[in-house]
Design a protein around this motif. Structure first.
Motif, PDB file in Angstrom:
ATOM      1  N   PHE A 101      25.020  48.290  72.888  1.00  0.00           N
ATOM      2  CA  PHE A 101      25.219  46.849  73.099  1.00  0.00           C
ATOM      3  C   PHE A 101      24.000  46.076  72.619  1.00  0.00           C
ATOM      4  O   PHE A 101      22.884  46.463  72.914  1.00  0.00           O
ATOM      5  N   PRO A 102      24.155  44.962  71.926  1.00  0.00           N
ATOM      6  CA  PRO A 102      25.394  44.492  71.318  1.00  0.00           C
ATOM      7  C   PRO A 102      25.636  45.231  70.002  1.00  0.00           C
ATOM      8  O   PRO A 102      24.699  45.460  69.242  1.00  0.00           O
ATOM      9  N   PRO A 103      26.871  45.608  69.742  1.00  0.00           N
ATOM     10  CA  PRO A 103      27.160  46.340  68.505  1.00  0.00           C
ATOM     11  C   PRO A 103      26.952  45.446  67.289  1.00  0.00           C
ATOM     12  O   PRO A 103      26.967  44.225  67.396  1.00  0.00           O
ATOM     13  N   LEU A 114      31.609  42.765  78.395  1.00  0.00           N
ATOM     14  CA  LEU A 114      30.493  42.900  79.335  1.00  0.00           C
ATOM     15  C   LEU A 114      30.465  41.722  80.305  1.00  0.00           C
ATOM     16  O   LEU A 114      30.174  41.888  81.487  1.00  0.00           O
ATOM     17  N   ARG A 115      30.790  40.539  79.812  1.00  0.00           N
ATOM     18  CA  ARG A 115      30.844  39.361  80.685  1.00  0.00           C
ATOM     19  C   ARG A 115      31.910  39.569  81.777  1.00  0.00           C
ATOM     20  O   ARG A 115      31.673  39.272  82.945  1.00  0.00           O
ATOM     21  N   ALA A 116      33.067  40.085  81.407  1.00  0.00           N
ATOM     22  CA  ALA A 116      34.129  40.343  82.386  1.00  0.00           C
ATOM     23  C   ALA A 116      33.683  41.399  83.402  1.00  0.00           C
ATOM     24  O   ALA A 116      33.946  41.272  84.600  1.00  0.00           O
ATOM     25  N   ARG A 140      16.466  46.173  68.038  1.00  0.00           N
ATOM     26  CA  ARG A 140      17.482  45.237  68.527  1.00  0.00           C
ATOM     27  C   ARG A 140      17.231  44.805  69.971  1.00  0.00           C
ATOM     28  O   ARG A 140      18.050  44.136  70.573  1.00  0.00           O
ATOM     29  N   ASP A 141      16.083  45.196  70.520  1.00  0.00           N
ATOM     30  CA  ASP A 141      15.784  44.861  71.912  1.00  0.00           C
ATOM     31  C   ASP A 141      15.778  43.364  72.196  1.00  0.00           C
ATOM     32  O   ASP A 141      16.341  42.940  73.207  1.00  0.00           O
ATOM     33  N   HIS A 146      18.357  39.176  75.219  1.00  0.00           N
ATOM     34  CA  HIS A 146      18.881  37.806  75.226  1.00  0.00           C
ATOM     35  C   HIS A 146      20.312  37.789  75.761  1.00  0.00           C
ATOM     36  O   HIS A 146      20.638  37.013  76.660  1.00  0.00           O
ATOM     37  N   TRP A 147      21.176  38.664  75.222  1.00  0.00           N
ATOM     38  CA  TRP A 147      22.571  38.682  75.650  1.00  0.00           C
ATOM     39  C   TRP A 147      22.714  39.136  77.097  1.00  0.00           C
ATOM     40  O   TRP A 147      23.510  38.586  77.856  1.00  0.00           O
TER      41      TRP A 147
END
Length: 177
Positions: A101-103, A114-116, A140-141, A146-147
């Motif tokens: 994540f995130p792909p 992931l939000r759900a 990608r950290d 952030h996400w």
């Protein structure tokens, strides 16, 4: 495994400054995310053990089958539900995002999923849910964090630093690897 041995080792230490043993389990839901469930007290430990036993009884030997409904039902089956809101009273829950994540592709779908999951966890474990964040040193950290922070904020849960299972003894490192 090792809970009794760990408890005995802690009891051998002086009471002042003795760390508290947190017992838990990482589980993957058949119809949902990976979670870390931690027992915050003795009653929570009993509930977590019952849930794991139920999940193991529903699967082949050496495996488990755990679904969202089983966690949700843990609140309904408990007599303490009137005093403690939510699923698995006495337990804490961490949502563990997928390793990728995130792909790189279809990120919107992964973010929505992931939000759900975060919203569901916040409803099931009110005031006892967190989003686990790990750094992977894969370049990608910053985007990942952030996400995770954004999704957790929207769900009303906090982000906590987390890592994988660690061994109590360096000789067990090959097993951890």
């Amino acid at each position: 495994a090792g809970v009794v041995r760990a408890q005995r080792a802690l009891q051998a230490l002086p009471e002042s400054g003795r760390p508290r043993l947190l017992i838990g389990s990482e589980v993957r839901l058949v119809d949902g995310p990976c979670l870390v469930l931690l027992a915050a007290d003795r009653a929570g430990y009993g509930r977590l053990c019952r849930l794991i036993t139920q999940a193991r009884r529903g699967a082949a030997k050496g495996r488990y089958r755990l679904m969202r409904a089983m966690i949700e039902a843990s609140a309904e089956d408990d007599t303490a539900v009137h005093t403690i809101a939510g699923a698995l009273p006495g337990c804490l829950a961490l949502l563990v995002p997928a390793a990728d994540f995130p792909p790189l592709t279809a990120a919107e779908d992964a973010v929505a999923a992931l939000r759900a999951d975060a919203d569901w966890l916040a409803r099931c474990f009110p005031g006892r849910a967190w989003m686990a964040a790990t750094t992977r040193l894969d370049g990608r950290d910053p985007a990942r964090l952030h996400w995770l922070q954004r999704i957790a904020h929207d769900a009303g849960i906090a982000v906590v630093a987390a890592t994988g299972a660690l061994m109590h003894d360096a000789a067990r490192r090959p097993l951890a690897d």
